[in-house]
Write a protein that holds these residues in place. Structure first.
Motif, PDB file in Angstrom:
ATOM      1  N   PRO A  27      83.464 -28.589   5.910  1.00  0.00           N
ATOM      2  CA  PRO A  27      82.572 -28.990   7.004  1.00  0.00           C
ATOM      3  C   PRO A  27      81.451 -27.969   7.192  1.00  0.00           C
ATOM      4  O   PRO A  27      81.597 -26.809   6.797  1.00  0.00           O
ATOM      5  CB  PRO A  27      83.500 -28.996   8.227  1.00  0.00           C
ATOM      6  N   PRO A  28      80.344 -28.383   7.810  1.00  0.00           N
ATOM      7  CA  PRO A  28      79.277 -27.427   8.095  1.00  0.00           C
ATOM      8  C   PRO A  28      79.813 -26.323   9.009  1.00  0.00           C
ATOM      9  O   PRO A  28      80.744 -26.567   9.786  1.00  0.00           O
ATOM     10  CB  PRO A  28      78.228 -28.262   8.838  1.00  0.00           C
ATOM     11  N   GLU A  29      79.236 -25.135   8.914  1.00  0.00           N
ATOM     12  CA  GLU A  29      79.649 -24.042   9.796  1.00  0.00           C
ATOM     13  C   GLU A  29      79.426 -24.463  11.255  1.00  0.00           C
ATOM     14  O   GLU A  29      78.443 -25.146  11.548  1.00  0.00           O
ATOM     15  CB  GLU A  29      78.801 -22.797   9.508  1.00  0.00           C
ATOM     16  N   PRO A  30      80.337 -24.062  12.149  1.00  0.00           N
ATOM     17  CA  PRO A  30      80.106 -24.393  13.566  1.00  0.00           C
ATOM     18  C   PRO A  30      78.971 -23.556  14.185  1.00  0.00           C
ATOM     19  O   PRO A  30      78.632 -23.712  15.340  1.00  0.00           O
ATOM     20  CB  PRO A  30      81.444 -24.068  14.231  1.00  0.00           C
ATOM     21  N   LEU A  31      78.411 -22.658  13.380  1.00  0.00           N
ATOM     22  CA  LEU A  31      77.357 -21.771  13.894  1.00  0.00           C
ATOM     23  C   LEU A  31      75.985 -22.346  13.572  1.00  0.00           C
ATOM     24  O   LEU A  31      75.743 -22.774  12.450  1.00  0.00           O
ATOM     25  CB  LEU A  31      77.456 -20.394  13.226  1.00  0.00           C
ATOM     26  N   ILE A  32      75.093 -22.310  14.548  1.00  0.00           N
ATOM     27  CA  ILE A  32      73.717 -22.696  14.250  1.00  0.00           C
ATOM     28  C   ILE A  32      72.815 -21.512  14.597  1.00  0.00           C
ATOM     29  O   ILE A  32      72.933 -20.923  15.656  1.00  0.00           O
ATOM     30  CB  ILE A  32      73.300 -23.976  15.021  1.00  0.00           C
ATOM     31  N   GLY A  33      71.956 -21.146  13.648  1.00  0.00           N
ATOM     32  CA  GLY A  33      71.127 -19.938  13.824  1.00  0.00           C
ATOM     33  C   GLY A  33      70.023 -20.157  14.845  1.00  0.00           C
ATOM     34  O   GLY A  33      69.407 -21.215  14.890  1.00  0.00           O
ATOM     35  N   ASN A  34      69.786 -19.149  15.672  1.00  0.00           N
ATOM     36  CA  ASN A  34      68.697 -19.179  16.641  1.00  0.00           C
ATOM     37  C   ASN A  34      67.369 -19.140  15.888  1.00  0.00           C
ATOM     38  O   ASN A  34      67.084 -18.153  15.205  1.00  0.00           O
ATOM     39  CB  ASN A  34      68.838 -17.946  17.540  1.00  0.00           C
ATOM     40  N   PRO A  35      66.520 -20.181  15.979  1.00  0.00           N
ATOM     41  CA  PRO A  35      65.290 -20.187  15.180  1.00  0.00           C
ATOM     42  C   PRO A  35      64.358 -19.028  15.519  1.00  0.00           C
ATOM     43  O   PRO A  35      63.611 -18.559  14.672  1.00  0.00           O
ATOM     44  CB  PRO A  35      64.634 -21.533  15.530  1.00  0.00           C
ATOM     45  N   ARG A  36      64.444 -18.544  16.767  1.00  0.00           N
ATOM     46  CA  ARG A  36      63.523 -17.454  17.152  1.00  0.00           C
ATOM     47  C   ARG A  36      63.868 -16.130  16.474  1.00  0.00           C
ATOM     48  O   ARG A  36      63.055 -15.235  16.396  1.00  0.00           O
ATOM     49  CB  ARG A  36      63.530 -17.277  18.666  1.00  0.00           C
ATOM     50  N   GLU A  37      65.100 -16.037  15.986  1.00  0.00           N
ATOM     51  CA  GLU A  37      65.516 -14.783  15.335  1.00  0.00           C
ATOM     52  C   GLU A  37      64.628 -14.465  14.135  1.00  0.00           C
ATOM     53  O   GLU A  37      64.435 -13.323  13.760  1.00  0.00           O
ATOM     54  CB  GLU A  37      66.963 -14.910  14.881  1.00  0.00           C
ATOM     55  N   PHE A  38      64.078 -15.505  13.508  1.00  0.00           N
ATOM     56  CA  PHE A  38      63.376 -15.282  12.250  1.00  0.00           C
ATOM     57  C   PHE A  38      61.861 -15.179  12.421  1.00  0.00           C
ATOM     58  O   PHE A  38      61.137 -15.077  11.459  1.00  0.00           O
ATOM     59  CB  PHE A  38      63.754 -16.396  11.265  1.00  0.00           C
ATOM     60  N   GLN A  39      61.402 -15.231  13.679  1.00  0.00           N
ATOM     61  CA  GLN A  39      59.954 -15.183  13.900  1.00  0.00           C
ATOM     62  C   GLN A  39      59.437 -13.746  13.943  1.00  0.00           C
ATOM     63  O   GLN A  39      58.869 -13.285  14.919  1.00  0.00           O
ATOM     64  CB  GLN A  39      59.591 -15.924  15.191  1.00  0.00           C
ATOM     65  N   ILE A  40      59.678 -13.039  12.861  1.00  0.00           N
ATOM     66  CA  ILE A  40      59.265 -11.640  12.769  1.00  0.00           C
ATOM     67  C   ILE A  40      58.459 -11.516  11.490  1.00  0.00           C
ATOM     68  O   ILE A  40      58.864 -12.024  10.449  1.00  0.00           O
ATOM     69  CB  ILE A  40      60.511 -10.731  12.671  1.00  0.00           C
ATOM     70  N   ASP A  41      57.333 -10.841  11.572  1.00  0.00           N
ATOM     71  CA  ASP A  41      56.529 -10.664  10.369  1.00  0.00           C
ATOM     72  C   ASP A  41      57.006  -9.395   9.657  1.00  0.00           C
ATOM     73  O   ASP A  41      56.527  -8.306   9.928  1.00  0.00           O
ATOM     74  CB  ASP A  41      55.049 -10.564  10.760  1.00  0.00           C
ATOM     75  N   ALA A  42      58.014  -9.578   8.783  1.00  0.00           N
ATOM     76  CA  ALA A  42      58.587  -8.423   8.080  1.00  0.00           C
ATOM     77  C   ALA A  42      58.756  -8.805   6.612  1.00  0.00           C
ATOM     78  O   ALA A  42      59.860  -9.114   6.157  1.00  0.00           O
ATOM     79  CB  ALA A  42      59.923  -8.051   8.707  1.00  0.00           C
ATOM     80  N   PRO A  43      57.649  -8.833   5.866  1.00  0.00           N
ATOM     81  CA  PRO A  43      57.725  -9.304   4.476  1.00  0.00           C
ATOM     82  C   PRO A  43      58.574  -8.384   3.604  1.00  0.00           C
ATOM     83  O   PRO A  43      58.716  -7.185   3.893  1.00  0.00           O
ATOM     84  CB  PRO A  43      56.261  -9.271   4.012  1.00  0.00           C
ATOM     85  N   LEU A  44      59.158  -8.978   2.558  1.00  0.00           N
ATOM     86  CA  LEU A  44      59.899  -8.158   1.593  1.00  0.00           C
ATOM     87  C   LEU A  44      58.918  -7.253   0.860  1.00  0.00           C
ATOM     88  O   LEU A  44      57.762  -7.613   0.655  1.00  0.00           O
ATOM     89  CB  LEU A  44      60.605  -9.053   0.572  1.00  0.00           C
ATOM     90  N   GLY A  45      59.391  -6.090   0.461  1.00  0.00           N
ATOM     91  CA  GLY A  45      58.565  -5.181  -0.336  1.00  0.00           C
ATOM     92  C   GLY A  45      59.022  -5.210  -1.790  1.00  0.00           C
ATOM     93  O   GLY A  45      59.756  -6.127  -2.203  1.00  0.00           O
ATOM     94  N   ARG A  46      58.631  -4.203  -2.540  1.00  0.00           N
ATOM     95  CA  ARG A  46      59.064  -4.151  -3.936  1.00  0.00           C
ATOM     96  C   ARG A  46      60.570  -3.913  -4.015  1.00  0.00           C
ATOM     97  O   ARG A  46      61.265  -4.509  -4.826  1.00  0.00           O
ATOM     98  CB  ARG A  46      58.298  -3.020  -4.638  1.00  0.00           C
ATOM     99  N   TRP A  47      61.074  -3.021  -3.131  1.00  0.00           N
ATOM    100  CA  TRP A  47      62.513  -2.732  -3.087  1.00  0.00           C
ATOM    101  C   TRP A  47      63.058  -3.091  -1.716  1.00  0.00           C
ATOM    102  O   TRP A  47      62.509  -2.658  -0.694  1.00  0.00           O
ATOM    103  CB  TRP A  47      62.777  -1.242  -3.362  1.00  0.00           C
ATOM    104  N   ASN A  48      64.129  -3.893  -1.706  1.00  0.00           N
ATOM    105  CA  ASN A  48      64.763  -4.319  -0.456  1.00  0.00           C
ATOM    106  C   ASN A  48      66.273  -4.231  -0.658  1.00  0.00           C
ATOM    107  O   ASN A  48      66.753  -4.456  -1.763  1.00  0.00           O
ATOM    108  CB  ASN A  48      64.364  -5.752  -0.131  1.00  0.00           C
ATOM    109  N   LEU A  49      66.982  -3.918   0.419  1.00  0.00           N
ATOM    110  CA  LEU A  49      68.424  -3.682   0.290  1.00  0.00           C
ATOM    111  C   LEU A  49      69.208  -4.667   1.146  1.00  0.00           C
ATOM    112  O   LEU A  49      68.918  -4.831   2.337  1.00  0.00           O
ATOM    113  CB  LEU A  49      68.742  -2.247   0.725  1.00  0.00           C
TER     114      LEU A  49
END
Ligand code: SAM
Length: 232
Positions: A27-49
């Protein structure tokens, strides 16, 4: 290795027909992600962990985990990251700090390896069932998470998953406590999971109210290392 890690790995990657069928019927996860959590301008760089992504695909990141499982690029303890300082533009640490012995050391390491101007996204459980990967030491409130930020600037914080997610995961766990036989637990999880999952959308409303924090499921914080930050 630990049983739960083995099982998670098997659930995600095994090509046995029974596992493939279980993945199909899951079944789908019972969790639904808050859409506002992702409204951050934080682009990936050359190296990301990405910390703690065993058996997961994490495109664009170096995947570090305690165990050398499929998908893991570096097997190491996040309390002592085997990287030089100030190299990563983004660090992702999602549902890992509850499993480490010393979360303050992990946060210190994240601050160290972040490049000046880089971002870290940390997610931790507040109201969530016990789950050992490979151990489960603690839960966090938003205040407790902010306290771990150290020298990093808090850019955003809130709930990733809300009160309905908490209710649904606890209902599923509660029912499974009554079932000593593993296949019965799997069937109960499947049936109840499919029946209850539409309720998760209630969190799209509840996550807008400050009262969501009373029984929120996972909280998050976005942190930024200042441009002038000295290494180390
Ligand atoms: C709950 S899972 C993380 C979930 C992950 N975000 C995902 O969806 O795949 C926790 C992960 O953290 C890893 N882990 C636990 N303690 C760790 C440590 N001290 N250092 C690095 N990884 C650790 C575990 O092996 C496990 O893969």
């Amino acid at each position: 290795m630990h049983d739960n890690i083995d099982r998670l790995y098997d659930q995600r990657t095994s090509q046995r027909w029974s596992r493939r069928l279980a993945r199909l019927l899951r079944p789908p996860e019972p969790l639904i992600g808050n859409p506002r959590e992702f409204q951050i301008d934080a682009p990936l760089g050359r190296w990301n962990l990405y910390i703690g992504g065993a058996a997961a695909r994490v495109d664009g990141y170096i995947n570090l985990d305690l165990f050398p499982l499929l998908g893991v690029d570096v097997a190491a303890n996040a309390e002592a990251l085997p990287f030089r300082s100030a190299v990563f533009q983004r660090v992702e640490c999602d549902a890992v700090l509850e499993h480490v012995e010393r979360p303050e050391l992990v946060m210190h390491e994240i601050a160290r390896v972040l490049a000046p101007g880089g971002f870290a996204h940390i997610v931790v459980p507040f109201c969530h069932p016990f789950h050992e990967y490979p151990r489960d030491f603690r839960r966090f409130t938003p205040d407790g998470l902010r306290q771990l930020a150290g020298p990093l600037e808090v850019v955003a914080e809130g709930w990733r998953t809300g009160p309905t997610a908490t209710l649904l995961v606890f209902i599923l766990e509660y029912v499974k406590i009554w079932l000593p036989w593993r296949p019965a637990r799997a069937i109960a999880h499947g049936v109840l999971g499919w029946l209850l999952f539409p309720l998760r959308y209630l969190d799209l409303v509840l996550l807008r109210t400050p009262r969501a924090r009373q029984i929120g499921n996972h909280c998050y914080i976005w942190l930024r290392k200042s441009d002038q930050h000295a290494d180390g």
